[in-house]
Design a protein around this motif. Structure first.
Motif, PDB file in Angstrom:
ATOM      1  N   MET A  68       0.454  18.508 -44.563  1.00 46.83           N
ATOM      2  CA  MET A  68       0.848  17.233 -43.988  1.00 46.83           C
ATOM      3  C   MET A  68      -0.396  16.383 -43.754  1.00 46.83           C
ATOM      4  N   PRO A  69      -0.260  15.039 -43.757  1.00 48.08           N
ATOM      5  CA  PRO A  69      -1.420  14.194 -43.479  1.00 48.08           C
ATOM      6  C   PRO A  69      -1.833  14.291 -42.021  1.00 48.08           C
ATOM      7  N   VAL A  70      -3.008  13.775 -41.718  1.00 46.35           N
ATOM      8  CA  VAL A  70      -3.480  13.778 -40.340  1.00 46.35           C
ATOM      9  C   VAL A  70      -2.513  12.981 -39.474  1.00 46.35           C
ATOM     10  N   SER A  71      -2.153  13.565 -38.341  1.00 41.76           N
ATOM     11  CA  SER A  71      -1.205  12.928 -37.427  1.00 41.76           C
ATOM     12  C   SER A  71      -1.851  12.755 -36.063  1.00 41.76           C
ATOM     13  N   PHE A  72      -1.762  11.541 -35.516  1.00 40.70           N
ATOM     14  CA  PHE A  72      -2.325  11.257 -34.190  1.00 40.70           C
ATOM     15  C   PHE A  72      -1.286  10.486 -33.387  1.00 40.70           C
ATOM     16  N   SER A  73      -1.038  10.941 -32.169  1.00 39.40           N
ATOM     17  CA  SER A  73      -0.123  10.199 -31.299  1.00 39.40           C
ATOM     18  C   SER A  73      -0.510  10.412 -29.849  1.00 39.40           C
ATOM     19  N   LYS A  74      -0.236   9.389 -29.048  1.00 37.04           N
ATOM     20  CA  LYS A  74      -0.491   9.472 -27.602  1.00 37.04           C
ATOM     21  C   LYS A  74       0.737   8.951 -26.894  1.00 37.04           C
ATOM     22  N   THR A  75       1.269   9.740 -25.966  1.00 33.00           N
ATOM     23  CA  THR A  75       2.472   9.345 -25.241  1.00 33.00           C
ATOM     24  C   THR A  75       2.278   9.589 -23.755  1.00 33.00           C
ATOM     25  N   GLU A  76       3.008   8.804 -22.955  1.00 35.45           N
ATOM     26  CA  GLU A  76       3.036   8.997 -21.510  1.00 35.45           C
ATOM     27  C   GLU A  76       4.285   9.803 -21.161  1.00 35.45           C
ATOM     28  N   CYS A  77       4.108  10.887 -20.442  1.00 37.84           N
ATOM     29  CA  CYS A  77       5.211  11.784 -20.129  1.00 37.84           C
ATOM     30  C   CYS A  77       5.750  11.583 -18.716  1.00 37.84           C
ATOM     31  N   GLY A  78       5.238  10.589 -18.009  1.00 32.01           N
ATOM     32  CA  GLY A  78       5.674  10.331 -16.647  1.00 32.01           C
ATOM     33  C   GLY A  78       4.921  11.184 -15.645  1.00 32.01           C
ATOM     34  N   ARG A  79       4.982  10.796 -14.385  1.00 30.24           N
ATOM     35  CA  ARG A  79       4.347  11.515 -13.277  1.00 30.24           C
ATOM     36  C   ARG A  79       2.844  11.654 -13.464  1.00 30.24           C
ATOM     37  N   ILE A  97       1.093  11.975 -16.312  1.00 29.97           N
ATOM     38  CA  ILE A  97       0.727  12.949 -17.335  1.00 29.97           C
ATOM     39  C   ILE A  97       0.702  12.273 -18.701  1.00 29.97           C
ATOM     40  N   GLY A  98      -0.429  12.358 -19.383  1.00 32.10           N
ATOM     41  CA  GLY A  98      -0.557  11.822 -20.727  1.00 32.10           C
ATOM     42  C   GLY A  98      -0.691  12.955 -21.738  1.00 32.10           C
ATOM     43  N   LEU A  99      -0.110  12.766 -22.924  1.00 31.97           N
ATOM     44  CA  LEU A  99      -0.135  13.781 -23.964  1.00 31.97           C
ATOM     45  C   LEU A  99      -0.672  13.187 -25.256  1.00 31.97           C
ATOM     46  N   THR A 100      -1.713  13.809 -25.799  1.00 30.46           N
ATOM     47  CA  THR A 100      -2.288  13.387 -27.077  1.00 30.46           C
ATOM     48  C   THR A 100      -2.152  14.522 -28.077  1.00 30.46           C
ATOM     49  N   ARG A 101      -1.575  14.223 -29.238  1.00 33.06           N
ATOM     50  CA  ARG A 101      -1.438  15.199 -30.312  1.00 33.06           C
ATOM     51  C   ARG A 101      -2.323  14.782 -31.478  1.00 33.06           C
ATOM     52  N   ILE A 102      -3.119  15.720 -31.989  1.00 30.38           N
ATOM     53  CA  ILE A 102      -3.946  15.474 -33.173  1.00 30.38           C
ATOM     54  C   ILE A 102      -3.726  16.654 -34.112  1.00 30.38           C
ATOM     55  N   TYR A 103      -3.012  16.426 -35.205  1.00 27.25           N
ATOM     56  CA  TYR A 103      -2.659  17.517 -36.118  1.00 27.25           C
ATOM     57  C   TYR A 103      -3.224  17.276 -37.513  1.00 27.25           C
ATOM     58  N   ASP A 104      -3.731  18.339 -38.105  1.00 25.24           N
ATOM     59  CA  ASP A 104      -4.204  18.315 -39.484  1.00 25.24           C
ATOM     60  C   ASP A 104      -4.124  19.739 -40.012  1.00 25.24           C
ATOM     61  N   ASP A 105      -3.325  19.962 -41.051  1.00 26.20           N
ATOM     62  CA  ASP A 105      -3.083  21.323 -41.529  1.00 26.20           C
ATOM     63  C   ASP A 105      -4.267  21.939 -42.265  1.00 26.20           C
ATOM     64  N   LYS A 106      -5.353  21.208 -42.408  1.00 22.04           N
ATOM     65  CA  LYS A 106      -6.548  21.836 -42.989  1.00 22.04           C
ATOM     66  C   LYS A 106      -7.207  22.779 -41.984  1.00 22.04           C
ATOM     67  N   VAL A 161      -4.442  20.082 -30.327  1.00 22.65           N
ATOM     68  CA  VAL A 161      -5.223  19.754 -31.515  1.00 22.65           C
ATOM     69  C   VAL A 161      -5.180  20.899 -32.507  1.00 22.65           C
ATOM     70  N   GLY A 162      -5.124  20.570 -33.820  1.00 23.61           N
ATOM     71  CA  GLY A 162      -5.246  21.594 -34.846  1.00 23.61           C
ATOM     72  C   GLY A 162      -4.121  21.566 -35.841  1.00 23.61           C
ATOM     73  N   ASN A 163      -3.678  22.755 -36.252  1.00 26.97           N
ATOM     74  CA  ASN A 163      -2.607  22.894 -37.220  1.00 26.97           C
ATOM     75  C   ASN A 163      -1.285  22.407 -36.621  1.00 26.97           C
ATOM     76  N   SER A 164      -0.401  21.879 -37.460  1.00 27.92           N
ATOM     77  CA  SER A 164       0.824  21.250 -36.959  1.00 27.92           C
ATOM     78  C   SER A 164       1.749  22.220 -36.247  1.00 27.92           C
ATOM     79  N   ASP A 165       1.615  23.542 -36.469  1.00 30.31           N
ATOM     80  CA  ASP A 165       2.511  24.469 -35.772  1.00 30.31           C
ATOM     81  C   ASP A 165       2.180  24.580 -34.287  1.00 30.31           C
ATOM     82  N   ALA A 166       1.107  23.880 -33.855  1.00 32.12           N
ATOM     83  CA  ALA A 166       0.793  23.837 -32.420  1.00 32.12           C
ATOM     84  C   ALA A 166       1.840  23.047 -31.649  1.00 32.12           C
TER      85      ALA A 166
END
Length: 294
Positions: free
Chosen positions: A1-12, A14-23, A208-213
């Motif tokens: 899969m291509p590199v994936s980056f997202s940042k979301t606010e989960c409330g209370r 709490i912020g969540l940042t995902r950085i995925y790259d299957d390499k 961060v890391g492989n998408s199965d995270a």
């Protein structure tokens, strides 16, 4: 899969940042507690993070904790710390091999995250505070870090320069804290500060890391769902330091073989890459103009 980056606010708060790259062949999960830098909590926050990775209520020995992590393909649960503007970020990081690359597809990343969450939310605490043996050991580590900061002359010069550059601002404080604060650390008070962090600190989660995270994201958020949280105000990480009316020069004489020079420039220019390039040109690398010509 291509590199994936997202940042979301989960409330209370709490912020969540995902950085995925299957390499990548590994996955990491970071949980940071973000608090305003204050000379009175730098040492205590540092000690809390050190104690959290030493043991927990299920595995009450650092030796056994290390053995369990070694069984999981040499995974790790470590202290994570950083500074962002006027804020201190302390927490834990869980790193492991991606489940896609284990023998027979053995699921290990979730087990490593479980260990990290046990350390975060179920530490080794009794009515007297954190495990007394480990408290004394880790407190001495913090005290030694403060005392030894002068031995790294380059680091010491940066600490002294920071005190002058940001005088009167939160950022003037050293990442090591002050010796008197470190020596005064109390076990029972430390537990109170730990509980206050869980309740009131801004939380930043990075996966961060492989998408199965991705399967570990729900596990982490679910742990926070069971934790009491107060209303956490928004944080502005970028804060400009007021300009001084004129250049400030400070000199401290120490018996060393090589002089250490620190130059600091303040700007409100927003392009961080231009600012980094200026730092490299002046002296932040062995190929800098200052390094090559002075």
């Amino acid at each position: 899969m291509p590199v994936s980056f997202s940042k979301t606010e989960c409330g209370r708060g709490i912020g969540l940042t995902r950085i995925y790259d299957d390499k990548f062949k590994s996955v990491s999960a970071y949980v940071f507690f973000v608090t305003k830098i204050d000379k009175h909590n730098i040492s205590s926050n540092s000690l809390i993070s050190k104690l959290l990775i030493t043991s927990n209520s299920k595995i009450r020995s650092r030796t056994e904790l290390n053995k369990e992590l070694m069984r999981l393909y040499g995974s790790s649960v470590a202290v994570a710390s950083a500074r962002a503007g006027d804020y201190q970020m302390i927490g834990l990081c869980a790193s492991s091999l991606s489940d896609k690359f284990t023998i027979g597809g053995e699921e290990i990343s979730g087990r490593v995250v479980d260990i990290m969450l046990d350390c975060l939310f179920s530490p080794d605490i009794d009515e007297n505070g954190f495990n007394e043996k480990y408290f004394k050991m880790r407190k001495q580590d913090v005290v030694d870090s403060v005392k030894s900061s002068v031995n790294d002359k380059r680091g010491y010069a940066l600490i002294q320069a920071r005190k002058e550059i940001y005088k009167g601002e939160p950022s003037e404080n050293s990442a090591y804290g002050e010796l008197d604060e470190a020596l005064a650390l109390d076990n029972k008070l430390l537990v109170q500060e730990y509980k206050e962090l869980l309740k009131t600190a801004r939380v930043e989660i990075f996966v961060v890391g492989n998408s199965d995270a991705e399967k570990n994201v729900k596990k982490i958020l679910s742990a926070f769902d069971k934790t009491e949280r107060a209303d956490v105000p928004d944080i502005v990480y970028k804060a400009y330091s007021p300009l001084k009316s004129e250049p400030v020069f400070k000199e401290e004489k120490i018996d060393v073989n090589q002089t250490k020079l620190v130059m600091a420039f303040k700007t409100d220019y927003n392009d961080i890459y231009v600012n980094k390039l200026m730092g490299l040109l002046y002296g932040a690398a062995p190929f800098s103009k200052l390094f090559m010509n002075v």
